[in-house]
Design an enzyme around this catalytic site. Structure first.
Site, PDB file in Angstrom:
ATOM      1  N   THR A  83       0.860  -1.185   0.000  1.00 47.10           N
ATOM      2  CA  THR A  83       0.000   0.000   0.000  1.00 47.10           C
ATOM      3  C   THR A  83       0.900   1.240   0.000  1.00 47.10           C
ATOM      4  OG1 THR A  83      -0.172   0.193   2.410  1.00 47.10           O
ATOM      5  CG2 THR A  83      -1.743  -1.295   1.325  1.00 47.10           C
TER       6      THR A  83
ATOM      7  N   GLY B  78       6.416  10.191 -18.022  1.00 44.41           N
ATOM      8  CA  GLY B  78       5.981   9.277 -16.970  1.00 44.41           C
ATOM      9  C   GLY B  78       7.100   8.891 -16.012  1.00 44.41           C
TER      10      GLY B  78
ATOM     11  N   ASP C 272      12.030  10.775  -0.570  1.00 44.69           N
ATOM     12  CA  ASP C 272      11.988   9.358  -0.950  1.00 44.69           C
ATOM     13  C   ASP C 272      13.366   8.706  -0.767  1.00 44.69           C
ATOM     14  OD1 ASP C 272      10.782   6.970  -2.473  1.00 44.69           O
ATOM     15  OD2 ASP C 272      12.523   7.487  -3.700  1.00 44.69           O
TER      16      ASP C 272
ATOM     17  N   LYS D 147      14.808   5.694   2.177  1.00 46.51           N
ATOM     18  CA  LYS D 147      15.596   4.487   1.889  1.00 46.51           C
ATOM     19  C   LYS D 147      16.893   4.478   2.689  1.00 46.51           C
ATOM     20  CE  LYS D 147      13.457   4.396  -2.633  1.00 46.51           C
ATOM     21  NZ  LYS D 147      13.535   4.914  -4.006  1.00 46.51           N
TER      22      LYS D 147
HETATM   23  N1  NAP Z   1       6.460   1.553  -7.744  1.00 44.51           N
HETATM   24  C1  NAP Z   1       7.711   1.288  -7.409  1.00 44.51           C
HETATM   25  O1  NAP Z   1       8.576   1.236  -8.255  1.00 44.51           O
HETATM   26  C2  NAP Z   1       8.075   1.042  -5.972  1.00 44.51           C
HETATM   27  C3  NAP Z   1       9.379   0.676  -5.640  1.00 44.51           C
HETATM   28  C4  NAP Z   1       9.713   0.400  -4.311  1.00 44.51           C
HETATM   29  C5  NAP Z   1       8.731   0.532  -3.339  1.00 44.51           C
HETATM   30  N2  NAP Z   1       7.463   0.924  -3.677  1.00 44.51           N
HETATM   31  C6  NAP Z   1       6.465   1.045  -2.617  1.00 44.51           C
HETATM   32  O2  NAP Z   1       5.519   0.002  -2.782  1.00 44.51           O
HETATM   33  C7  NAP Z   1       4.235   0.437  -2.405  1.00 44.51           C
HETATM   34  C8  NAP Z   1       3.286   0.248  -3.572  1.00 44.51           C
HETATM   35  O3  NAP Z   1       3.755   0.994  -4.674  1.00 44.51           O
HETATM   36  P1  NAP Z   1       2.865   1.177  -5.985  1.00 44.51           P
HETATM   37  O4  NAP Z   1       3.713   1.888  -6.975  1.00 44.51           O
HETATM   38  O5  NAP Z   1       2.263  -0.107  -6.366  1.00 44.51           O
HETATM   39  O6  NAP Z   1       1.764   2.185  -5.415  1.00 44.51           O
HETATM   40  P2  NAP Z   1       0.359   2.568  -6.037  1.00 44.51           P
HETATM   41  O7  NAP Z   1       0.386   2.339  -7.505  1.00 44.51           O
HETATM   42  O8  NAP Z   1       0.033   3.899  -5.499  1.00 44.51           O
HETATM   43  O9  NAP Z   1      -0.623   1.480  -5.391  1.00 44.51           O
HETATM   44  C9  NAP Z   1      -1.008   1.482  -4.056  1.00 44.51           C
HETATM   45  C10 NAP Z   1      -2.116   0.473  -3.893  1.00 44.51           C
HETATM   46  O10 NAP Z   1      -2.463   0.377  -2.508  1.00 44.51           O
HETATM   47  C11 NAP Z   1      -3.878   0.344  -2.406  1.00 44.51           C
HETATM   48  N3  NAP Z   1      -4.313   0.738  -1.072  1.00 44.51           N
HETATM   49  C12 NAP Z   1      -4.346   1.952  -0.496  1.00 44.51           C
HETATM   50  N4  NAP Z   1      -4.803   1.871   0.760  1.00 44.51           N
HETATM   51  C13 NAP Z   1      -5.089   0.562   0.990  1.00 44.51           C
HETATM   52  C14 NAP Z   1      -5.602  -0.164   2.088  1.00 44.51           C
HETATM   53  N5  NAP Z   1      -5.911   0.455   3.228  1.00 44.51           N
HETATM   54  N6  NAP Z   1      -5.754  -1.487   1.970  1.00 44.51           N
HETATM   55  C15 NAP Z   1      -5.438  -2.144   0.834  1.00 44.51           C
HETATM   56  N7  NAP Z   1      -4.939  -1.505  -0.251  1.00 44.51           N
HETATM   57  C16 NAP Z   1      -4.765  -0.175  -0.167  1.00 44.51           C
HETATM   58  C17 NAP Z   1      -4.334   1.269  -3.495  1.00 44.51           C
HETATM   59  O11 NAP Z   1      -5.695   1.046  -3.751  1.00 44.51           O
HETATM   60  P3  NAP Z   1      -6.531   1.786  -4.918  1.00 44.51           P
HETATM   61  O12 NAP Z   1      -6.069   1.095  -6.169  1.00 44.51           O
HETATM   62  O13 NAP Z   1      -7.923   1.470  -4.546  1.00 44.51           O
HETATM   63  O14 NAP Z   1      -6.156   3.218  -4.833  1.00 44.51           O
HETATM   64  C18 NAP Z   1      -3.410   0.850  -4.629  1.00 44.51           C
HETATM   65  O15 NAP Z   1      -3.908  -0.272  -5.280  1.00 44.51           O
HETATM   66  C19 NAP Z   1       4.390   1.899  -1.990  1.00 44.51           C
HETATM   67  O16 NAP Z   1       4.521   1.962  -0.599  1.00 44.51           O
HETATM   68  C20 NAP Z   1       5.666   2.317  -2.659  1.00 44.51           C
HETATM   69  O17 NAP Z   1       6.342   3.347  -1.956  1.00 44.51           O
HETATM   70  C21 NAP Z   1       7.128   1.167  -4.966  1.00 44.51           C
END
Ligand code: NAP
Lengths: 319, 224
Positions: free
Chosen positions: A81, A191, A205, A209
């Site tokens: 999340t 993007g 960010d 880390k």
């Molecule tokens: N993207 C990357 O490259 C990357 C790399 C390293 C770490 N991360 C970390 O990994 C996590 C996810 O990243 P992401 O890019 O996938 O983020 P994202 O695209 O913003 O997705 C977040 C997801 O969490 C869901 N969510 C929010 N509140 C929730 C709850 N209470 N219960 C269940 N689900 C919930 C959202 O739901 P909705 O779809 O309904 O809004 C969405 O599906 C983040 O913490 C991010 O910092 C990401």
């Protein structure tokens, strides 16, 4: 071959969806997938492809309540999340709940391990489950497992570039002689930068880390408030030009030691190892007995981050 | 041998004696041609294509050689052995150090991660390396300042750096593409006494905070 684990995935964004998609390739089963409003839960394994189709088609992910995820039979909670600061919720509460019921937790969410590391470790100590969080630092790059393999006390410092957006902006500014605002707009069009790039460009960010890294080195004690953080918003093209005249460039560099965390724009040799270009990330791990190790690669992206999550899952013992 | 104090670039020249100034045969004369000759010979000898993951950088190393035939070529072999390319050699004819050694300045290029090996190789070979890259002038650092530099009284900033940070300003480049009343950048090269870099940077940070300037510090400590 690692033991097959049953995964409950919270978060269906880029990371959560990729974990669901790739889990079977790594020999694991997905028993629950939830976003912020609904979930799909099946102790015999959900139909991942159908759930992802629904999510991408803007349908509800399933007919279940997200809370039902915790009621099902699972081995590992995958926390994907959104990263939040301060109380780090909902991520922290999710992890707590899983540990209290003796489940493993693998986090992609940086918040809980940066902001509430000590509490998480205490919960882990009282649980049959354990926590892992390779994905929180450097996406696909094996940073935490490298530190774990070198044993943390033999690592004296970690530094490097852990934000691809800021690195992309600085690279483009230097290459094209353009100003910050211009390149940021371009990065948003491509993007590479999000609509709200604040945490990427102001250093937050990257700082999260490096706080996580300091916590691993010192076995806790750090949160974002302890980090000295500066961003790249004030760096004009002329500063990069001057750096280049001297064989240098500017990168947003983080440093973590047992004594603290610092993130800010720094002068580095233009051809040096840390001056990676584009969205690439790099870390330099300084060890007591083996010199410096460098690893670089893709620091973000759904499938990239998911591979780190799934490597963690593979390292967990059967419950 | 090995752990000689780091000295400024001119100290030995000033102290040079007039006598005993005959260059050894293979260092030839101090003119540019001689340097180029030795350089290309050594390159031809090794002809190594060095593997790098980040390109090569130029370095200047100042050596003290014993005045014996064959010493120069022997002394320089650790450079090519460790993946460096010799660019030029300046041997100051007529200069010998108070210790009776011949000072030689060598320009070379190598991948940054190999530089420490080269210096170590030279030292292992018994060559007295008195200045190596960043160690030149005790310590030399570059810093970039950003902000309303000119409006904020640049010359006062510089004199505060000299007095509060105990650093000598070696040179300054100013870039003010939008005019001196807009945001501009300056790159400073500073000489700092050995071991005082961290303290100097700390003072510079506080000067920057006072004057509302963004400071881009160098990343120090190990290869970057
Ligand atoms: N993207 C990357 O490259 C990357 C790399 C390293 C770490 N991360 C970390 O990994 C996590 C996810 O990243 P992401 O890019 O996938 O983020 P994202 O695209 O913003 O997705 C977040 C997801 O969490 C869901 N969510 C929010 N509140 C929730 C709850 N209470 N219960 C269940 N689900 C919930 C959202 O739901 P909705 O779809 O309904 O809004 C969405 O599906 C983040 O913490 C991010 O910092 C990401």
């Amino acid at each position: 071959m690692a033991a097959s684990q049953r995964l409950a995935i919270l978060g269906a964004g880029d990371v959560g969806r990729s974990v669901a998609d790739l889990a079977s390739e790594y020999g694991h089963e997905v028993v629950a997938l939830a976003d912020s409003t609904t979930a799909t839960v099946d102790p015999d394994g959900i139909d991942v492809a159908a759930a992802l189709d629904r999510k991408l088609g803007d349908d509800e992910i399933g007919a279940d309540d997200p809370a039902a995820v915790f009621e099902t039979d699972y081995d590992v909670l995958v926390e994907a999340t959104p990263t939040t600061l301060g109380d780090a919720d909902p991520g922290f509460t999710h992890a707590k709940r899983a540990l209290e019921t003796d489940h493993h937790v693998v986090l992609a969410n940086k918040g809980p391990v940066a902001e509430r590391y000590g509490e998480l470790r205490e919960l882990e100590a009282d649980s049959a489950g354990s926590i892992r969080f390779e994905a929180t630092v450097g996406g696909a790059i094996p940073v935490l497992s490298t530190i774990e393999d070198s044993t943390p006390h033999a690592v004296t410092a970690v530094r490097g570039v852990l934000n691809g957006t800021a690195n992309f902006i600085l690279t483009r500014m230097a290459a094209e002689g353009l100003d910050y605002e211009h390149v940021l707009a371009e990065a948003q069009d491509l993007g590479v930068a999000e609509a709200d790039p604040t945490f990427d460009v102001d250093g937050t960010d990257a700082a999260l880390k490096f706080v996580i890294l300091a916590n691993v080195l010192a076995d806790g004690g750090f949160s974002l408030d302890d980090a000295t953080v500066e961003g790249i918003q004030n760096i004009p093209g002329s500063a990069l030009d001057l750096a280049a005249e001297d064989g240098r460039t500017i990168r947003l560099i983080g440093e973590a030691t047992r004594d603290g965390v610092r993130v800010g724009p720094r002068l580095v040799p233009e051809n040096g190892a840390l001056a990676v270009t584009g969205t690439r990330n790099i870390v330099q791990i300084k060890t007591r007995n083996a010199g410096s190790l460098h690893s670089s690669g893709r620091g973000a992206g759904g499938p990239e981050t998911a591979t780190a999550v799934l490597s963690d899952v593979g390292r967990l013992p059967p419950l | 041998m090995g752990n000689e104090p780091v000295v400024g670039p001119n100290d030995d020249r000033d102290a040079a004696a007039e006598s005993g100034s005959d260059a050894t045969a293979e260092t030839a004369d101090a003119d540019a041609d001689a340097g180029a000759d030795v350089g290309s010979e050594t390159e031809a000898e090794t002809g190594t294509e060095t593997e790098t993951d980040g390109g090569v950088r130029p370095y200047t190393v100042r050596l003290e050689l014993v005045d014996e035939p064959g010493e120069l070529l022997r002394a320089l072999s650790p450079i090519s052995d460790n993946g460096g390319n010799l660019l030029s050699i300046h041997h100051e004819r007529g200069n010998i150090t108070p210790r009776g050694h011949i000072p030689v300045e060598v320009d070379l290029e190598c991948p940054p991660e190999r530089f420490d090996d080269i210096v170590e190789g030279l030292r292992d070979a018994g060559v007295n390396v008195i200045q190596a890259g960043a160690e030149r002038y005790g310590e030399e650092i570059s810093i970039v300042f950003v902000g309303h530099l000119v409006e904020n009284d640049l010359s006062e900033t510089l004199s505060r750096i000299e007095s509060e940070a105990e650093a000598a300003v070696i040179d300054l480049s100013l870039a003010a593409p939008d005019g001196t009343d807009a945001t501009s950048s300056a790159r400073l090269r500073l000489a700092v006494d050995s071991g005082r870099t961290d303290a100097a940077l700390e003072s510079i940070r506080s000067i920057g905070a006072d004057k509302d300037l963004t400071i881009v510090e160098p990343l120090l400590g190990g290869e970057a």
